[in-house]
Each structure stands twice: as structure tokens, then as C-alpha cells.
Motif scaffolding. Structure first.
Motif, PDB file in Angstrom:
ATOM      1  N   GLY A  35      44.900  42.203  24.784  1.00 20.71           N
ATOM      2  CA  GLY A  35      45.591  42.090  26.060  1.00 20.71           C
ATOM      3  C   GLY A  35      45.675  40.663  26.572  1.00 20.71           C
ATOM      4  N   ALA A  36      46.517  40.495  27.597  1.00 14.52           N
ATOM      5  CA  ALA A  36      46.801  39.162  28.133  1.00 14.52           C
ATOM      6  C   ALA A  36      45.809  38.721  29.189  1.00 14.52           C
ATOM      7  CB  ALA A  36      48.212  39.140  28.723  1.00 14.52           C
ATOM      8  N   GLY A  37      44.909  39.622  29.635  1.00 23.61           N
ATOM      9  CA  GLY A  37      43.923  39.229  30.623  1.00 23.61           C
ATOM     10  C   GLY A  37      43.766  40.249  31.719  1.00 23.61           C
ATOM     11  N   VAL A  38      43.093  39.832  32.794  1.00 26.93           N
ATOM     12  CA  VAL A  38      42.738  40.745  33.878  1.00 26.93           C
ATOM     13  C   VAL A  38      43.011  40.109  35.235  1.00 26.93           C
ATOM     14  CG1 VAL A  38      40.905  41.840  32.521  1.00 26.93           C
ATOM     15  CG2 VAL A  38      40.334  39.918  34.021  1.00 26.93           C
ATOM     16  N   GLU A  39      43.260  40.970  36.204  1.00 24.31           N
ATOM     17  CA  GLU A  39      43.141  40.622  37.622  1.00 24.31           C
ATOM     18  C   GLU A  39      42.235  41.677  38.239  1.00 24.31           C
ATOM     19  OE1 GLU A  39      47.043  40.358  39.332  1.00 24.31           O
ATOM     20  OE2 GLU A  39      47.648  38.731  37.983  1.00 24.31           O
TER      21      GLU A  39
ATOM     22  N   LYS B  33      44.944  35.162  31.091  1.00 30.72           N
ATOM     23  CA  LYS B  33      44.741  35.056  32.536  1.00 30.72           C
ATOM     24  C   LYS B  33      43.496  35.808  32.976  1.00 30.72           C
ATOM     25  CE  LYS B  33      47.247  39.061  34.405  1.00 30.72           C
ATOM     26  NZ  LYS B  33      48.233  39.531  35.393  1.00 30.72           N
ATOM     27  N   ALA B  34      42.946  35.346  34.102  1.00 28.59           N
ATOM     28  CA  ALA B  34      41.903  36.075  34.814  1.00 28.59           C
ATOM     29  C   ALA B  34      41.962  35.611  36.261  1.00 28.59           C
ATOM     30  CB  ALA B  34      40.524  35.800  34.217  1.00 28.59           C
ATOM     31  N   GLY B  35      41.892  36.571  37.186  1.00 24.43           N
ATOM     32  CA  GLY B  35      41.981  36.191  38.584  1.00 24.43           C
ATOM     33  C   GLY B  35      41.895  37.379  39.510  1.00 24.43           C
ATOM     34  N   ALA B  36      42.451  37.205  40.708  1.00 22.92           N
ATOM     35  CA  ALA B  36      42.263  38.160  41.805  1.00 22.92           C
ATOM     36  C   ALA B  36      43.503  39.023  42.013  1.00 22.92           C
ATOM     37  CB  ALA B  36      41.941  37.412  43.093  1.00 22.92           C
ATOM     38  N   ASP B  37      43.281  40.331  42.095  1.00 27.45           N
ATOM     39  CA  ASP B  37      44.333  41.278  42.477  1.00 27.45           C
ATOM     40  C   ASP B  37      44.209  41.673  43.945  1.00 27.45           C
ATOM     41  OD1 ASP B  37      46.536  43.147  41.722  1.00 27.45           O
ATOM     42  OD2 ASP B  37      45.055  44.688  42.195  1.00 27.45           O
ATOM     43  N   ALA B  38      43.209  41.160  44.634  1.00 26.88           N
ATOM     44  CA  ALA B  38      42.979  41.503  46.032  1.00 26.88           C
ATOM     45  C   ALA B  38      42.704  40.212  46.809  1.00 26.88           C
ATOM     46  CB  ALA B  38      41.802  42.470  46.166  1.00 26.88           C
ATOM     47  N   PRO B  39      43.080  40.169  48.086  1.00 21.56           N
ATOM     48  CA  PRO B  39      43.756  41.240  48.810  1.00 21.56           C
ATOM     49  C   PRO B  39      45.248  41.278  48.467  1.00 21.56           C
ATOM     50  CG  PRO B  39      43.513  39.348  50.248  1.00 21.56           C
ATOM     51  CD  PRO B  39      42.803  39.003  48.961  1.00 21.56           C
ATOM     52  N   GLU B  40      45.773  42.488  48.314  1.00 24.08           N
ATOM     53  CA  GLU B  40      47.198  42.598  48.025  1.00 24.08           C
ATOM     54  C   GLU B  40      48.035  42.137  49.216  1.00 24.08           C
ATOM     55  OE1 GLU B  40      47.857  46.665  47.023  1.00 24.08           O
ATOM     56  OE2 GLU B  40      48.101  47.304  49.091  1.00 24.08           O
ATOM     57  N   THR B  41      47.430  42.133  50.396  1.00 21.30           N
ATOM     58  CA  THR B  41      48.109  41.666  51.609  1.00 21.30           C
ATOM     59  C   THR B  41      47.842  40.189  51.855  1.00 21.30           C
ATOM     60  OG1 THR B  41      46.192  42.361  52.921  1.00 21.30           O
ATOM     61  CG2 THR B  41      47.997  43.940  52.687  1.00 21.30           C
ATOM     62  N   LEU B  42      47.655  39.416  50.822  1.00 20.84           N
ATOM     63  CA  LEU B  42      47.322  37.996  50.951  1.00 20.84           C
ATOM     64  C   LEU B  42      48.280  37.255  51.875  1.00 20.84           C
ATOM     65  CD1 LEU B  42      45.636  35.683  48.837  1.00 20.84           C
ATOM     66  CD2 LEU B  42      48.056  35.094  48.752  1.00 20.84           C
ATOM     67  N   LEU B  43      49.568  37.590  51.838  1.00 18.12           N
ATOM     68  CA  LEU B  43      50.564  36.870  52.642  1.00 18.12           C
ATOM     69  C   LEU B  43      50.605  37.342  54.087  1.00 18.12           C
ATOM     70  CD1 LEU B  43      53.489  36.560  50.068  1.00 18.12           C
ATOM     71  CD2 LEU B  43      51.698  34.900  50.617  1.00 18.12           C
TER      72      LEU B  43
ATOM     73  N   ALA C 137      38.567  26.296  41.288  1.00 20.78           N
ATOM     74  CA  ALA C 137      37.290  25.649  40.983  1.00 20.78           C
ATOM     75  C   ALA C 137      36.363  26.558  40.196  1.00 20.78           C
ATOM     76  CB  ALA C 137      36.616  25.189  42.272  1.00 20.78           C
ATOM     77  N   LYS C 138      36.509  27.860  40.362  1.00 20.59           N
ATOM     78  CA  LYS C 138      35.692  28.811  39.607  1.00 20.59           C
ATOM     79  C   LYS C 138      36.167  28.947  38.160  1.00 20.59           C
ATOM     80  CE  LYS C 138      32.727  30.835  40.438  1.00 20.59           C
ATOM     81  NZ  LYS C 138      31.278  30.481  40.298  1.00 20.59           N
ATOM     82  N   GLY C 139      37.314  28.372  37.845  1.00 16.48           N
ATOM     83  CA  GLY C 139      37.796  28.416  36.469  1.00 16.48           C
ATOM     84  C   GLY C 139      38.687  29.582  36.155  1.00 16.48           C
ATOM     85  N   VAL C 140      39.130  30.329  37.181  1.00 10.79           N
ATOM     86  CA  VAL C 140      40.101  31.385  36.923  1.00 10.79           C
ATOM     87  C   VAL C 140      41.502  30.856  37.215  1.00 10.79           C
ATOM     88  CG1 VAL C 140      38.478  33.258  37.272  1.00 10.79           C
ATOM     89  CG2 VAL C 140      39.726  32.375  39.225  1.00 10.79           C
ATOM     90  N   ASN C 141      42.530  31.626  36.874  1.00 13.24           N
ATOM     91  CA  ASN C 141      43.856  31.015  36.839  1.00 13.24           C
ATOM     92  C   ASN C 141      44.995  31.922  37.297  1.00 13.24           C
ATOM     93  OD1 ASN C 141      44.025  32.810  34.704  1.00 13.24           O
ATOM     94  ND2 ASN C 141      44.097  31.238  33.089  1.00 13.24           N
ATOM     95  N   ALA C 142      44.704  32.933  38.128  1.00 14.91           N
ATOM     96  CA  ALA C 142      45.765  33.849  38.549  1.00 14.91           C
ATOM     97  C   ALA C 142      45.390  34.532  39.853  1.00 14.91           C
ATOM     98  CB  ALA C 142      46.025  34.906  37.474  1.00 14.91           C
ATOM     99  N   PHE C 143      46.413  34.921  40.619  1.00 13.98           N
ATOM    100  CA  PHE C 143      46.214  35.788  41.775  1.00 13.98           C
ATOM    101  C   PHE C 143      47.528  36.509  42.057  1.00 13.98           C
ATOM    102  CE2 PHE C 143      47.980  31.970  43.514  1.00 13.98           C
ATOM    103  CZ  PHE C 143      48.623  32.282  44.708  1.00 13.98           C
TER     104      PHE C 143
END
Length: 492
Positions: free
Chosen positions: A343-347, A27-37, A98-104
Motif C-alpha cells: 500500500g501507499a501509506g496511512v492517515e 505517505k503517513a499523516g493525519a486524517d483528523a480532524p476532518e473539520t480542519l478548515l 517536524a515529526k517526520g510525517v508528510n500528509a493530512f
């Protein structure tokens, strides 16, 4: 689209596997914003509030997201609700995919914590009644993410309200926002059950028991066990905690002591390799290998910086007298440092003092180049048919027994070796014990694309071998793919 791959499941290894295709996941993706919802188009969602020191009056502090920069990423035919709501957030997910990442990732409850603006209830003080229309709208977003191939990282609580040991000034003062004071009572059971019932049908997700979690070991095991026993799909269960509390929190949960399938790490950006490797090896030794990801990068005020030039940002992140760093350092020591540990990837976490920060981010394009580097890494493992799930860290083979950040090695002994050189140059690889001829090819982690030839095209096994020089830019980072001739031909 994850619907073409099947459910992503824990299979007792350091990487998750798709039930349908049998493929393994990085995986690779975004950990921010944590307040996404905390999104203004969701029903029953209001800005966070705080008490003023002067008179105790609650005043608004954290606004709601609009994601206006991503309205242009919404496409005709994409989902909306209530006559066109949701386009900003749906567009933001389109951009990430579209950027090719796969997690948030996202918090599902942070009342009393950072942001103070996400809850699933009809009222934040009523934890026994759930807001059905809001949760339906969350579901629209999550289902769209699944169709885009985006992994859902559910963070179930914020540290300030995960138990009764926080509160104003700490000291064990009551935290009314905490579910059952941290224990597994009616409120916490209902909360977990509602989220499972409504969202567990999605194919790729994990339940994170809490960001910077401070519950007791018994409370963690109780909550994790309830989720394990209630979720019919058996999704992975992980936990996150502070860097300085990892030993205290994680060690009692190793092996059969808990239902955890992995951990979500928070560390200094330049310690990702070492900390990921620590918990991979500790969990394997305990008999239950964990899926370990680097999901929050310290310094907490900085995290992963924006692209140079974005919002006037110079490109260098620095606090006080600390050494400055930039997106290239993140690519080298965080992204590749994590992957080369096994490791399994990054956010990517955005800190709180830079443009588009952890709580207020509206524009994921602020890290556009970093997403590109993530895509390049993910595409490498797929396009070159590198069996990362069968490989383990072997820094010792490149003369790095202390696992510092000079050079890394990931190996399937006798068949395929990856050697990553963060600062360029070259290295020796110990092929004692291997047999036959090995092909050498160089990969550019800055630009991606085809493999290149360096100054050596092949080496023989049975000794320490010099890998030669890179094809260009010897002071930049490079990845060397060393593959047994027979193995290389079989995967072409």
C-alpha cells in the motif's frame, strides 16, 4: 519541501512518483480532524448548527478550531494573515512536518454533514458565489504545507450531503446541501473548477470524490471525469466509502471504467493488510493499478488512540466486549500491515469518543508516539534504499497464503525481501527460484536506527531458509531485510 522534488503524479503503478526527482512516495499523516478548515481565523466561518427535535430551531453544535496548543509551534517568518491570524493552524502543520510525517486530510464542504461548519461559499446556502478572502486564507495554509513537504488530501464532500438520497431519516428525502443532488450540474462543476483553479498548483495532492461516498456509479464517473478533464496538472483522483460498501462502490470503477487512480480505505484497524491487498490485486488485474492507502481505522468511535497518559487516557481503546488495542497494535497491523501489502501509506483517524477526536481535535501531540512510529517506517524505506515501488506482496513465501496477521512478506523476487513479524519470533522464507547468497539484517520498527544482526548473518538461495532469531526482545515486532549480496553492495 516538495518544491525540490517536482509534482507528485500517478504513473500507472501502485505508488506515486515525483516528476522532478523520479523518487516514489509513501505517505503517513493525519486524517483528523476532518473539520480542519473549520478554523476561527478564516473569514466567513461559523459553528455548525442542527435542528432541535422539539421546535425545529437551529442551534450551534460544533464549535470552531483554534489549535491553541500549536501556537508554540509557529515560527518567526511563517505566514499569517490579517495582522497575525493563522498562527495556531500554521503551527500545527509545522508540528506534523517536524515529526517526520508528510500528509493530512480535510473536508472542503460538509454543510449538512458531520461538523456542518466548512464551506467555500459566501453563504452556505448560496453555492454560486465563492468567498474569495476565505479561499485566499485556505491557500496560504496549503502553500505552507507544500513548502513543509505535506501532502494535501482534499475530501470534496461529506456522505450526508453527497447526493439526494440522504436527508432526515433517509428514504430519498431531498438534501438541500447536496450539489445538484449528486449529479454533475452547474453547482458541482463550479465547485470542482474553483478548487482546481485556486489550489491545483500545489505539488502533492489528491482529489477525493467524497468521504464515505454514496453517489451512484454514473455520478462518481461524471464528477471524476470532469475533474480529470479540468485539472491541467493531472492530480490523482481517489474515492472513499464505507467498509461494507467497498465491493459495491469500487468494483464498477476498476480499470478503464473510471478516471480513478486509487482508493482511500476505511476498515477495521486489524484488517488493513487484507483489504489493502484486495484492492491492489483487483486493480492490477483490471489493467489500471490503483494507489491504495489506509485512511480511516474502525471502530468508528475509537480509531487510533491517544498516547498512554495523554488527558488521563489509559492507552487501551475498547468498546463493549470487543478486544482492546493500543498504539502498538496500530503500528503493527495498520501501519506495517498496509505497507507490507504494498500500500501507499496511512492517515490516522481519531474516532469520536476518545480525547482529541475526529471532529474536535486541537492537539496533534495527542498521538505523538504514533507519529514517531510513522517517521521510523518512512525513514527505513528511504535510508535503506528499499525499492518498495518495484515490490509486491508475497506472504506465501513466509507460509502465510491466507494473508492473516501472523507474518507478512514484501518482495522483489530474487533481489530483496522484507519479512515483518508483528508478534516477534522468526520465520522461514522460501528462496526457491532465487540464486546466490542473501544478507540478513534486522530492523527495529519501535526505535528505528541502524540495522542489527540476529543469530544468522546470511543464507543461501534455492530452498526454504530459516531467518534465525532477532537480536533482542524476541516477543516484540521486528522487520527482517533479506537482500542479495550483489544488490546489497550496489546500494551501500
Amino acid at each position: 519541501d516538495f518544491r525540490s522534488k517536482g509534482r507528485l503524479r500517478y504513473v500507472g503503478r501502485h505508488h506515486l512518483q515525483f516528476a522532478g526527482t523520479g523518487g516514489y512516495f509513501l505517505k503517513a499523516g493525519a486524517d483528523a480532524p476532518e473539520t480542519l478548515l473549520a478554523y476561527e481565523d478564516f473569514d466567513g466561518t461559523a459553528p455548525g448548527r442542527r435542528r432541535t427535535a422539539r421546535d425545529g430551531e437551529a442551534v450551534p453544535t460544533q464549535g470552531l478550531h483554534r489549535f491553541e496548543p500549536h501556537l508554540l509551534d509557529w515560527r518567526t517568518g511563517d505566514p499569517t494573515w490579517q495582522q497575525g491570524k493563522g498562527k495556531g493552524l500554521i503551527g500545527a502543520l509545522n508540528y506534523l512536518a517536524a515529526k517526520g510525517v508528510n500528509a493530512f486530510s480535510f473536508l472542503t464542504y460538509n454543510r449538512g454533514g458531520d461538523g456542518d461548519n466548512v464551506w467555500p461559499f459566501t453563504d452556505p446556502s448560496d453555492k454560486l458565489h465563492y468567498d474569495c478572502s476565505k479561499l485566499d486564507q485556505w491557500g496560504v495554509v496549503f502553500d505552507h504545507a507544500t513548502a513543509l513537504g505535506l501532502y494535501l488530501h482534499f475530501k470534496l464532500q461529506e456522505t450526508e450531503m453527497d447526493d439526494n438520497r440522504h436527508g432526515a431519516g433517509g428514504g430519498g428525502s431531498p438534501v438541500p446541501e447536496s450539489l445538484d443532488g449528486g449529479a454533475l450540474g452547474v453547482e458541482r462543476r463550479l465547485y470542482c473548477r474553483e478548487l482546481i483553479a485556486r489550489f491545483a498548483h500545489n505539488l502533492a495532492l489528491n482529489w477525493n470524490l467524497g468521504e464515505e461516498n454514496t453517489q451512484s456509479t454514473d455520478e462518481i464517473v461524471g464528477m471524476g471525469s470532469y475533474i480529470h478533464d479540468t485539472d491541467p496538472y493531472g492530480h490523482p483522483i481517489v474515492i472513499h466509502t464505507y467498509p461494507h460498501q467497498q465491493d459495491k462502490v469500487y468494483e464498477p470503477l476498476l480499470g478503464t471504467n473510471s478516471p480513478l487512480t486509487g482508493v482511500s480505505l476505511q476498515n477495521a484497524w486489524n484488517a488493513a493488510h487484507q483489504r489493502t491487498l484486495k484492492w491492489l490485486r483487483a486493480s492490477a488485474a483490471a489493467g489500471r493499478p490503483w494507489v491504495v492507502a489506509s485512511d480511516e481505522q474502525n471502530d468508528a468511535s475509537l480509531g487510533v488512540p491517544p498516547d498512554p497518559g495523554y488527558g488521563g487516557f489509559t492507552g487501551k481503546a475498547r468498546r463493549g466486549s470487543d478486544q482492546d488495542y493500543d498504539l502498538h497494535d496500530i503500528r503493527k497491523l495498520c501501519l506495517w500491515g498496509t505497507l507490507m501489502a504494498g500500500g501507499a501509506g496511512v492517515e490516522y483517524y481519531f474516532g469520536y469518543s476518545l480525547p482529541q477526536n475526529d471532529l474536535t481535535c486541537e492537539d496533534w501531540r495527542s498521538r505523538d508516539r504514533s507519529w514517531g512510529y510513522c517517521r521510523i517506517a518512512l525513514e527505513f524505506f528511504d535510508a535503506k534504499a528499499v525499492p518498495f515501488w518495484e515490490m509486491t506482496n508475497a506472504d506465501e513465501l513466509v507460509g502465510n497464503p491466507t494473508h492473516d496477521n501472523t507474518r507478512y512478506c514484501l518482495a522483489k523476487s530474487g533481489q530483496v525481501y522484507l519479512v515483518y513479524l508483528p508478534q516477534g519470533g522468526s520465520a522461514e522464507l522460501d528462496l526457491n527460484g532465487a540464486h546466490g547468497e542473501f544478507d540478513l539484517a534486522w530492523f527495529n520498527p519501535r526505535t528505528g536506527g541502524a540495522l542489527s544482526r540476529g543469530s544468522r548473518a546470511a543464507v543461501g538461495a534455492g530452498a526454504k531458509v530459516h531467518l534465525g532469531d532477532p537480536p533482542a526482545d524476541p516477543d516484540e515486532d521486528w522487520l527482517v531485510l533479506v537482500r542479495a549480496e550483489l544488490d546489497r553492495r550496489s546500494t551501500q
